[in-house]
Design a protein around this motif. Structure first.
Motif, PDB file in Angstrom:
ATOM      1  N   UNK A  65       0.827  -1.203   0.000  1.00  0.00           N
ATOM      2  CA  UNK A  65       0.000   0.000   0.000  1.00  0.00           C
ATOM      3  C   UNK A  65       0.863   1.256   0.000  1.00  0.00           C
ATOM      4  N   UNK A  66       1.959   1.244   0.757  1.00  0.00           N
ATOM      5  CA  UNK A  66       2.842   2.409   0.789  1.00  0.00           C
ATOM      6  C   UNK A  66       3.386   2.699  -0.602  1.00  0.00           C
ATOM      7  N   UNK A  67       3.779   1.668  -1.312  1.00  0.00           N
ATOM      8  CA  UNK A  67       4.340   1.845  -2.656  1.00  0.00           C
ATOM      9  C   UNK A  67       3.253   2.136  -3.692  1.00  0.00           C
ATOM     10  N   UNK A  68       2.220   1.319  -3.736  1.00  0.00           N
ATOM     11  CA  UNK A  68       1.213   1.425  -4.792  1.00  0.00           C
ATOM     12  C   UNK A  68       0.317   2.649  -4.650  1.00  0.00           C
ATOM     13  N   UNK A  96      -8.832  16.847   1.170  1.00  0.00           N
ATOM     14  CA  UNK A  96      -9.945  16.528   2.061  1.00  0.00           C
ATOM     15  C   UNK A  96     -11.136  15.901   1.340  1.00  0.00           C
ATOM     16  N   UNK A  97     -10.896  15.267   0.209  1.00  0.00           N
ATOM     17  CA  UNK A  97     -11.959  14.646  -0.577  1.00  0.00           C
ATOM     18  C   UNK A  97     -12.102  13.170  -0.170  1.00  0.00           C
ATOM     19  N   UNK A  98     -13.073  12.904   0.698  1.00  0.00           N
ATOM     20  CA  UNK A  98     -13.283  11.552   1.228  1.00  0.00           C
ATOM     21  C   UNK A  98     -13.526  10.534   0.105  1.00  0.00           C
ATOM     22  N   UNK A  99     -14.355  10.891  -0.871  1.00  0.00           N
ATOM     23  CA  UNK A  99     -14.641   9.960  -1.965  1.00  0.00           C
ATOM     24  C   UNK A  99     -13.383   9.627  -2.756  1.00  0.00           C
ATOM     25  N   UNK A 100     -12.492  10.593  -2.915  1.00  0.00           N
ATOM     26  CA  UNK A 100     -11.238  10.328  -3.607  1.00  0.00           C
ATOM     27  C   UNK A 100     -10.350   9.398  -2.778  1.00  0.00           C
ATOM     28  N   UNK A 101     -10.368   9.554  -1.469  1.00  0.00           N
ATOM     29  CA  UNK A 101      -9.606   8.653  -0.587  1.00  0.00           C
ATOM     30  C   UNK A 101     -10.107   7.216  -0.771  1.00  0.00           C
ATOM     31  N   UNK A 102     -11.423   7.046  -0.814  1.00  0.00           N
ATOM     32  CA  UNK A 102     -11.995   5.714  -1.031  1.00  0.00           C
ATOM     33  C   UNK A 102     -11.509   5.140  -2.366  1.00  0.00           C
ATOM     34  N   UNK A 103     -11.477   5.975  -3.399  1.00  0.00           N
ATOM     35  CA  UNK A 103     -11.031   5.528  -4.717  1.00  0.00           C
ATOM     36  C   UNK A 103      -9.537   5.164  -4.690  1.00  0.00           C
ATOM     37  N   UNK A 104      -8.721   5.970  -4.023  1.00  0.00           N
ATOM     38  CA  UNK A 104      -7.285   5.685  -3.920  1.00  0.00           C
ATOM     39  C   UNK A 104      -7.066   4.339  -3.227  1.00  0.00           C
ATOM     40  N   UNK A 107      -8.184   1.468  -5.609  1.00  0.00           N
ATOM     41  CA  UNK A 107      -7.193   1.237  -6.666  1.00  0.00           C
ATOM     42  C   UNK A 107      -5.929   0.591  -6.108  1.00  0.00           C
ATOM     43  N   UNK A 108      -5.512   1.032  -4.944  1.00  0.00           N
ATOM     44  CA  UNK A 108      -4.305   0.482  -4.311  1.00  0.00           C
ATOM     45  C   UNK A 108      -4.491  -0.989  -3.979  1.00  0.00           C
ATOM     46  N   UNK A 109      -5.630  -1.331  -3.381  1.00  0.00           N
ATOM     47  CA  UNK A 109      -5.883  -2.729  -3.032  1.00  0.00           C
ATOM     48  C   UNK A 109      -6.055  -3.598  -4.275  1.00  0.00           C
ATOM     49  N   UNK A 110      -6.591  -3.040  -5.338  1.00  0.00           N
ATOM     50  CA  UNK A 110      -6.698  -3.756  -6.600  1.00  0.00           C
ATOM     51  C   UNK A 110      -5.302  -4.041  -7.155  1.00  0.00           C
ATOM     52  N   UNK A 111      -4.407  -3.085  -7.015  1.00  0.00           N
ATOM     53  CA  UNK A 111      -3.011  -3.301  -7.424  1.00  0.00           C
ATOM     54  C   UNK A 111      -2.377  -4.446  -6.638  1.00  0.00           C
ATOM     55  N   UNK A 112      -2.709  -4.532  -5.357  1.00  0.00           N
ATOM     56  CA  UNK A 112      -2.171  -5.606  -4.515  1.00  0.00           C
ATOM     57  C   UNK A 112      -2.555  -6.966  -5.087  1.00  0.00           C
ATOM     58  N   UNK A 113      -3.792  -7.091  -5.533  1.00  0.00           N
ATOM     59  CA  UNK A 113      -4.272  -8.375  -6.056  1.00  0.00           C
ATOM     60  C   UNK A 113      -3.490  -8.849  -7.278  1.00  0.00           C
ATOM     61  N   UNK A 144     -11.071  -6.945   2.075  1.00  0.00           N
ATOM     62  CA  UNK A 144     -11.459  -5.534   2.211  1.00  0.00           C
ATOM     63  C   UNK A 144     -12.244  -5.087   0.980  1.00  0.00           C
ATOM     64  N   UNK A 145     -11.766  -5.418  -0.201  1.00  0.00           N
ATOM     65  CA  UNK A 145     -12.452  -5.036  -1.434  1.00  0.00           C
ATOM     66  C   UNK A 145     -13.833  -5.671  -1.553  1.00  0.00           C
ATOM     67  N   UNK A 146     -14.000  -6.863  -1.010  1.00  0.00           N
ATOM     68  CA  UNK A 146     -15.301  -7.543  -1.101  1.00  0.00           C
ATOM     69  C   UNK A 146     -16.386  -6.813  -0.309  1.00  0.00           C
ATOM     70  N   UNK A 147     -15.977  -5.888   0.558  1.00  0.00           N
ATOM     71  CA  UNK A 147     -16.923  -5.099   1.346  1.00  0.00           C
ATOM     72  C   UNK A 147     -16.872  -3.621   0.957  1.00  0.00           C
TER      73      UNK A 147
END
Length: 156
Positions: A65-68, A96-104, A107-113, A144-147
């Motif tokens: 997560x730190x890298x991706x 301070x864009x909460x929705x953008x944080x959710x998207x980041x 995307x990061x967790x998708x990269x992990x997969x 996490x992504x499944x929820x």
């Protein structure tokens, strides 16, 4: 009965018996003397006091997560695992864009997969290189992504 005095650490004031993981919540905002603003988010992966993540998986997911995450935003200050082994703190600067944080995070967790290795998983770049689990990190990301549709719901 007197009311409990507020503690200095924000998460110590959170009733951990009332939250419903997984979730992502704003845990604090700090303003610097030069006008910069740091937003700290609680990325809670497992239910406090009921489940926890294994250390090798936490460690690998932290590296990933730190890298991706930095591929998706230049506002990332830090991603740090919680000592209770239930999640991470994500700190961002001037964002301070909460929705953008959710998207980041998504995307990061998708990269992990799709990752084939844990970044910086060696003795030169890591302080405990023997403690990693690529598969464990992928399992945490997948769970996490499944929820994803529940991340905004903090309390049960």
């Amino acid at each position: 009965m007197s009311k409990k005095q507020a503690m200095n650490v924000e998460s110590f004031n959170l009733d951990h018996t009332k939250v419903k993981a997984p979730f992502i919540r704003l845990a604090g905002v700090k303003k610097g003397v030069n006008g910069d603003v740091i937003h700290k988010y609680d990325l809670r992966f497992t239910q406090p006091n009921k489940e926890h993540m294994e250390m090798a998986a936490i460690h690998s997911l932290e590296h990933m997560m730190a890298e991706f995450s930095r591929d998706h935003s230049n506002k990332i200050v830090d991603i740090s695992p919680m000592g209770c082994q239930t999640g991470y703190y994500l700190s961002v600067i001037n964002h301070d864009d909460y929705d953008d944080i959710l998207m980041i995070v998504e995307k990061t967790l998708t990269d992990v997969l799709s990752a084939t290795e844990v970044p910086a998983c060696n003795e030169v770049q890591c302080g405990w290189a023997a403690s990693h689990s690529l598969e464990g990190a992928k399992e945490l990301a997948k769970a996490m992504l499944s929820h994803r549709d529940e991340w905004t719901e903090v309390f049960s």
